[in-house]
Design an enzyme around this catalytic site. Structure first.
Site, PDB file in Angstrom:
ATOM      1  N   ILE A 154       2.931   7.065  -1.494  1.00 18.23           N
ATOM      2  CA  ILE A 154       4.151   7.870  -1.635  1.00 18.23           C
ATOM      3  C   ILE A 154       4.282   8.389  -3.059  1.00 18.23           C
ATOM      4  CG2 ILE A 154       6.670   7.816  -1.497  1.00 18.23           C
ATOM      5  CD1 ILE A 154       6.259   5.574   0.682  1.00 18.23           C
TER       6      ILE A 154
ATOM      7  N   VAL B 231       0.836  -1.206   0.000  1.00 24.76           N
ATOM      8  CA  VAL B 231       0.000   0.000   0.000  1.00 24.76           C
ATOM      9  C   VAL B 231       0.872   1.259   0.000  1.00 24.76           C
ATOM     10  CG1 VAL B 231      -1.748   1.322   1.271  1.00 24.76           C
ATOM     11  CG2 VAL B 231      -1.926  -1.173   1.131  1.00 24.76           C
ATOM     12  N   CYS B 232       1.940   1.234   0.792  1.00 24.20           N
ATOM     13  CA  CYS B 232       2.762   2.433   1.005  1.00 24.20           C
ATOM     14  C   CYS B 232       3.288   3.075  -0.285  1.00 24.20           C
ATOM     15  CB  CYS B 232       3.914   2.124   1.946  1.00 24.20           C
ATOM     16  SG  CYS B 232       3.360   1.582   3.585  1.00 24.20           S
ATOM     17  N   PRO B 233       3.835   2.312  -1.235  1.00 24.59           N
ATOM     18  CA  PRO B 233       4.372   2.981  -2.420  1.00 24.59           C
ATOM     19  C   PRO B 233       3.290   3.655  -3.264  1.00 24.59           C
ATOM     20  CG  PRO B 233       4.506   0.609  -2.693  1.00 24.59           C
ATOM     21  CD  PRO B 233       4.093   0.864  -1.266  1.00 24.59           C
TER      22      PRO B 233
END
Length: 179
Positions: free
Chosen positions: A55, A50-52
Site C-alpha cells: 500500500i 505484507v499489506c502495508p
C-alpha cells in the site's frame, strides 16, 4: 474469477480519504472516476505485515499513476473504521493520496471471484480497468507474496499504447510493428 475483457462490476463502497474524522469517510461507486483508467488493488487484512509495504509503495507511485490519468483504489474486506484506525496508527499509511475502500459485505470481492474460500477475505489481487469499464489486466498472488506496483505501472503504460509490447517493454521503448 472475472478476467480481461469482462466488464468491471458496479459497486457502492465507503472509503477513507484522510485521518480527519470530519472529512475521512466518502462514498465511492463505479461512476466516481468514470472515463478514467482505474487500478483496483485488493489486500486481505488491515493491521498485517505484507499489506502495508504494498500500500505504501502504491502511495509513493500515485503521482505516476495520476500522470497517466489513472486512479488508484485500494480495497480490503475490513470496515472503513478499521481503515481509519490503521491510517492513524501506521506512519507510512497516514497520508495516502488514494482512497482505501471497504468491501465489508464482500460483494465486490465475491463478484470479482477473488474472495478466498478458506479465509473469507479478498485475495491479493489487481485489476486495471480502462475508461470504458473493461478489465484489461488481472493479477492474483499468494496471500504471503507482495506485488510489485512498478510492474502494475509498466503494464498500464503498455495498455495505454494500444500497441503490441514485447516482454519487459518499458514506456518510451519501441513497440512491435507487424509488417
Amino acid at each position: 474469477m472475472l478476467n480481461t475483457g469482462d466488464i468491471f462490476p458496479t459497486f457502492a463502497l465507503k472509503g477513507v480519504v484522510s485521518t480527519d474524522i470530519e472529512t475521512t469517510f466518502v462514498d465511492f461507486t463505479n461512476k466516481t472516476y468514470k472515463n478514467k483508467w482505474q487500478v483496483f488493488f485488493f489486500w486481505p487484512h488491515d493491521f498485517t505485515f505484507v499489506c502495508p509495504t504494498e500500500i505504501a509503495e502504491f502511495g509513493k507511485l500515485n503521482h505516476e499513476f495520476s500522470d497517466r490519468d489513472a486512479q488508484l483504489l485500494g480495497i480490503s474486506t475490513d470496515s472503513e473504521f478499521v481503515h481509519l484506525a490503521w491510517k492513524q496508527q501506521k506512519d507510512e499509511l497516514r497520508h495516502l493520496p488514494f482512497p482505501m475502500l471497504s468491501d465489508l459485505k464482500r460483494e465486490l470481492s465475491h463478484e470479482l471471484g477473488i474472495l478466498d474460500k478458506n479465509e473469507g477475505v479478498a485475495k491479493r489481487a489487481v485489476f486495471i480497468v480502462d475508461p470504458q469499464g473493461i478489465i484489461r489486466f488481472t493479477l492474483v498472488t499468494d496471500m504471503k507474496v507482495g506485488r510489485n506496483p512498478r510492474e502494475v505501472l509498466r503494464v498500464l503504460d503498455a495498455l495505454q499504447t494500444d500497441e503490441l509490447c514485447p516482454c519487459n517493454w518499458q514506456k518510451g521503448e519501441a513497440t512491435i510493428v507487424v509488417a
